[in-house]
Motif scaffolding. Structure first.
Motif, mmCIF file in Angstrom:
data_model
loop_
_atom_site.group_PDB
_atom_site.id
_atom_site.type_symbol
_atom_site.label_atom_id
_atom_site.label_comp_id
_atom_site.label_asym_id
_atom_site.label_seq_id
_atom_site.Cartn_x
_atom_site.Cartn_y
_atom_site.Cartn_z
ATOM 1 N N GLU A 6 0.841 -1.200 0.000
ATOM 2 C CA GLU A 6 0.000 0.000 0.000
ATOM 3 C C GLU A 6 0.881 1.257 0.000
ATOM 4 O O GLU A 6 1.761 1.401 0.848
ATOM 5 N N GLY A 7 0.670 2.148 -0.956
ATOM 6 C CA GLY A 7 1.394 3.409 -0.969
ATOM 7 C C GLY A 7 2.805 3.335 -1.511
ATOM 8 O O GLY A 7 3.507 4.348 -1.552
ATOM 9 N N ALA A 8 3.263 2.145 -1.918
ATOM 10 C CA ALA A 8 4.615 2.015 -2.476
ATOM 11 C C ALA A 8 4.664 2.653 -3.862
ATOM 12 O O ALA A 8 3.645 2.778 -4.532
ATOM 13 N N PRO A 9 5.871 3.084 -4.300
ATOM 14 C CA PRO A 9 5.955 3.742 -5.620
ATOM 15 C C PRO A 9 5.685 2.774 -6.765
ATOM 16 O O PRO A 9 5.927 1.574 -6.648
ATOM 17 N N VAL A 10 5.163 3.313 -7.873
ATOM 18 C CA VAL A 10 4.899 2.484 -9.051
ATOM 19 C C VAL A 10 5.706 2.974 -10.249
ATOM 20 O O VAL A 10 5.477 2.543 -11.372
ATOM 21 N N MET A 11 6.641 3.880 -10.036
ATOM 22 C CA MET A 11 7.476 4.409 -11.117
ATOM 23 C C MET A 11 8.910 4.486 -10.592
ATOM 24 O O MET A 11 9.114 4.627 -9.382
ATOM 25 N N VAL A 12 9.889 4.383 -11.478
ATOM 26 C CA VAL A 12 11.283 4.442 -11.025
ATOM 27 C C VAL A 12 11.542 5.746 -10.288
ATOM 28 O O VAL A 12 10.907 6.771 -10.554
ATOM 29 N N ALA A 13 12.511 5.702 -9.377
ATOM 30 C CA ALA A 13 12.796 6.892 -8.577
ATOM 31 C C ALA A 13 13.504 7.965 -9.399
ATOM 32 O O ALA A 13 13.442 9.149 -9.065
ATOM 33 N N ASP A 14 14.168 7.569 -10.490
ATOM 34 C CA ASP A 14 14.935 8.517 -11.299
ATOM 35 C C ASP A 14 13.987 9.529 -11.947
ATOM 36 O O ASP A 14 13.232 9.220 -12.865
ATOM 37 N N LYS A 15 14.041 10.785 -11.476
ATOM 38 C CA LYS A 15 13.097 11.802 -11.962
ATOM 39 C C LYS A 15 13.364 12.199 -13.412
ATOM 40 O O LYS A 15 12.558 12.867 -14.037
ATOM 41 N N LYS A 16 14.543 11.819 -13.935
ATOM 42 C CA LYS A 16 14.843 12.167 -15.322
ATOM 43 C C LYS A 16 14.185 11.192 -16.291
ATOM 44 O O LYS A 16 14.253 11.357 -17.503
ATOM 45 N N ILE A 17 13.618 10.106 -15.766
ATOM 46 C CA ILE A 17 12.939 9.133 -16.614
ATOM 47 C C ILE A 17 11.452 9.052 -16.279
ATOM 48 O O ILE A 17 10.612 8.973 -17.157
ATOM 49 N N ALA A 18 11.157 9.107 -14.970
ATOM 50 C CA ALA A 18 9.768 8.909 -14.542
ATOM 51 C C ALA A 18 8.857 9.966 -15.159
ATOM 52 O O ALA A 18 9.161 11.158 -15.145
ATOM 53 N N TRP A 19 7.758 9.500 -15.701
ATOM 54 C CA TRP A 19 6.779 10.402 -16.317
ATOM 55 C C TRP A 19 6.214 11.328 -15.246
ATOM 56 O O TRP A 19 5.693 10.853 -14.231
ATOM 57 N N PRO A 20 6.282 12.653 -15.426
ATOM 58 C CA PRO A 20 5.892 13.542 -14.322
ATOM 59 C C PRO A 20 4.391 13.785 -14.230
ATOM 60 O O PRO A 20 3.893 14.159 -13.175
ATOM 61 N N ALA A 21 3.650 13.593 -15.330
ATOM 62 C CA ALA A 21 2.231 13.926 -15.301
ATOM 63 C C ALA A 21 1.476 12.898 -14.468
ATOM 64 O O ALA A 21 1.438 11.726 -14.824
#
Lengths: 446, 215
Positions: free
Chosen positions: A319-334
């Motif tokens: 519950e509440g765990a991330p579903v996108m990679v932590a790397d903000k240069k790849i993770a889709w921001p929208a």
């Protein structure tokens, strides 16, 4: 030879003898003419718009009476140029295209492509656990919905109507789950490079478990209808025979090769997305025929339900765990959210980028318009789709767009075996054989 | 992009000759490409290379280079030797299945513009390798592997259709996805994507191939 020109059944001389072309109308004059011919070889064009060819597939059949002597497939009627188009879109946008290839298994197309991109980026092991669990769960649900169409339409084409009604009823339940989780019933573009588009909505695990229970109960209806049914077995047993040697050389995968007794399932032998952490069995048959492939699909449903249950169990503790990679240069921001009027932009995200943080806005704008760069190189990522090995050959030149993506579509290779399965059989058995290959022309033609 | 000599990328945007006022036009970004790999290759790749060398004495002559990148093994093979190598891979090294042929067009790779990439799977040993053959655009002939893996038939037809690579010895090399009378080979880089601009309230969104692109 008649002396007048029949507008419906004209004849012409060729090197192979007199050829009669029938385009409808007056059969009497044709029968008179053919009565004089020495041999009786008929070429029949089946499709491209034919109710039992699974989409726009054209089969050219050469017949001696009721026996098929030659089968040729004509494909390409559904070619959409998806592989070319995504060379002009960024890496993330491409998911929206590839999901439309094999339209019965959209999540598999996305997964094969995204696993390839992640391999190129070197972030395969950085994909969060929850994203992997959701991917596996969605893919297994998709396997069920795809098998439901395969079984339902396959039975329909052989004249059994009720299984189709049941199968589409069950498929609807799976599509409801897709809609609940991703906002869309088909072509979701839900799996993205680095993870999945958004987290599960509240109450998802309970709904998933309830659906699994429901499906397990209602799958029995279909089993009762067809498994062991003597009429069904007469139409399927020993039909569309393809043995292991034939399947191997033709590059056939999926239920068709598993029906020869070979447990070739990439989920087991080359696991991806954490499939090694689930308990399930590879279903095989040893009959090499349509009935064997049918039984495999029926029994794979239960295995998929088993995997989904294990996913739901894992999701309870995530519950509440991330579903996108932590790397903000790849993770889709929208960020997306489901509101009262369906899915749309997350208001919290809009508030942040428009109201409080200019840096967030710049970051969002850069990543959405420009995308991320993928280091140059090529990879091949293969997954087990409902129809067999779905592979993505992904080539990057180091830019923000794919340089070349080629999909190794299981339908494409499997459909090639139609001739091997059908030549020498009766015309009516072609329907069953093609249905047991389960080709999806959107995938074949791409 | 060339695989041997990676070309550095200049600037940020794809459209050339337009007034790029962003100030990013002078940026030069080095593109790293995988060169030849040296032993040890790691994993089962050394075993595959050893077995192939043992089973095929002309290994050094037939294989142009071996690339191990991102955990995948690619053997670059001279086209004259392709069938021999394929037969040995199938019979001696148990690569029973060819998963298909994929073409790639590298217009900047002089005299090696067209690449055909074969993905092989060994069910017995649970291994995968990749064969790559490159040919010049003016002489796009590669021997067909239909005799080795029958399933290559449609795959080679598709690669011919999309790239114009001619597979010698193929039993019926005709177009498969495009109509028979189609001109050109759509997946080549010199084949335009096409498309028309879409006008909305006076503003025109150009077709995807004409939009400003980021490199």
């Amino acid at each position: 030879m008649s002396t007048y020109a029949d507008p419906y059944a004209s004849s012409r001389e060729t090197t192979e003898g007199t050829v009669f072309s029938v385009t409808g109308g007056d059969w009497d004059s044709l029968v008179t003419e053919i009565g004089q011919a020495k041999e009786e070889r008929v070429v029949v064009n089946m499709g491209p718009q034919h109710p039992s060819t699974h989409g726009v597939l054209r089969l050219v059949l050469e017949l001696e009476g009721e026996t098929v002597t030659e089968v040729r497939c004509g494909i390409g009627y559904l070619h959409t140029g998806i592989e070319k188009n995504i060379e002009f879109r960024n890496w993330t946008q491409a998911t929206t295209f590839v999901t439309r290839m094999d339209y019965l298994a959209p999540l598999f197309n996305e997964a094969a492509y995204c696993l390839g991109v992640e391999k190129l980026l070197g972030i395969t092991n950085d994909v969060p656990e929850k994203a992997n669990v959701i991917r596996v769960m969605m893919m297994e649900f998709n396997r069920i919905s795809s098998h439901m169409v395969a079984l339902g339409t396959g039975a329909l084409e052989l004249g059994a109507l009720s299984p189709m009604i049941f199968c589409f009823r069950e498929r609807e339940k799976v599509l409801d789950i897709f809609e609940f989780i991703s906002g869309l019933r088909m072509n979701m573009a839900y799996i993205r490079p680095g993870g999945v588009a958004q987290d599960l909505p509240a109450g998802a695990v309970e709904k998933i478990l309830a659906t699994v229970k429901d499906l397990r109960h209602s799958f029995k209806d279909n089993e009762k209808l067809l498994v062991g049914n003597s009429i069904w077995m007469k139409r399927t047993e020993g039909i569309g025979y393809l043995d292991l040697a034939g399947a191997t050389t033709l590059g056939v995968t999926g239920p068709v090769i598993r029906a020869t007794g070979l447990p070739l399932d990439l989920r087991k032998i080359q696991p991806y997305s954490g499939y090694e952490n689930y308990n399930f069995d590879v279903v095989t048959a040893d009959t090499c025929d349509v009935y064997g492939r049918f039984l495999i699909r029926i029994n794979e449903l239960e295995q998929s339900l088993r995997i989904i249950e294990q996913c739901a169990e894992k999701l309870k503790s995530l519950e509440g765990a991330p579903v996108m990679v932590a790397d903000k240069k790849i993770a889709w921001p929208a960020q997306l959210a489901i509101g009262a009027d369906g899915m749309g932009n997350s208001l919290n995200h809009i508030r942040e980028i428009m109201g409080t943080s200019m840096e967030s806005l710049i970051h969002h704008f850069k990543l959405v318009t420009e995308g991320f760069r993928v280091p140059a190189g090529q990879v091949y990522s293969a997954i087990e789709s409902p129809r067999g090995e779905l592979g993505a050959h992904v080539v990057s030149d180091g830019g923000t767009r794919p340089y070349r993506v080629h999909f190794r579509e299981p339908s494409f290779n499997n459909l090639q075996s139609t001739s091997a399965m059908c030549e020498g059989s009766m015309v009516a058995d072609i329907i069953g054989a093609v249905a047991s290959i389960d080709p999806v022309m959107g995938g074949v033609d791409r | 992009m060339s695989q041997d000599k990676p070309k550095d990328q200049q600037g940020m945007f794809g459209a050339a000759g337009t007034g790029d006022t962003s100030g990013y036009g002078g940026l030069v970004r080095a593109t790293a490409a995988a060169g030849s790999s040296q032993r040890p290759f790691g994993g089962y790749f050394d075993q595959v290379a050893d077995d192939l060398e043992r089973a095929y004495p002309d290994f050094a002559d037939a294989i142009e280079r071996v690339v191990v990148d991102r955990g995948e093994l690619t053997l670059h093979i001279k086209r004259e030797r392709l069938v021999e190598v394929a037969l040995i891979l199938r019979d001696k090294l148990k690569f029973e299945m060819s998963m298909g042929v994929s073409g790639v067009h590298y217009p900047d790779d002089k005299n090696r513009e067209l690449h055909a990439v074969y993905h092989l799977l060994s069910v017995t040993n649970n291994q995968r390798i990749r064969l790559e053959v490159s040919v010049p655009d003016i002489d796009p002939h590669i021997p067909s592997l239909v005799e080795v893996w029958g399933g290559s038939n449609w795959n080679e037809r598709e690669t011919f259709d999309m790239f114009g690579i001619i597979f010698d010895g193929h039993p019926g090399l005709t177009r498969i996805l495009m109509p028979d009378d189609w001109q050109g080979h759509p997946q080549r880089k010199d084949y335009a994507l096409g498309g028309i601009g879409v006008e909305y309230k006076g503003a025109v969104t150009p077709p995807p191939s004409d939009r400003r692109s980021y490199k």
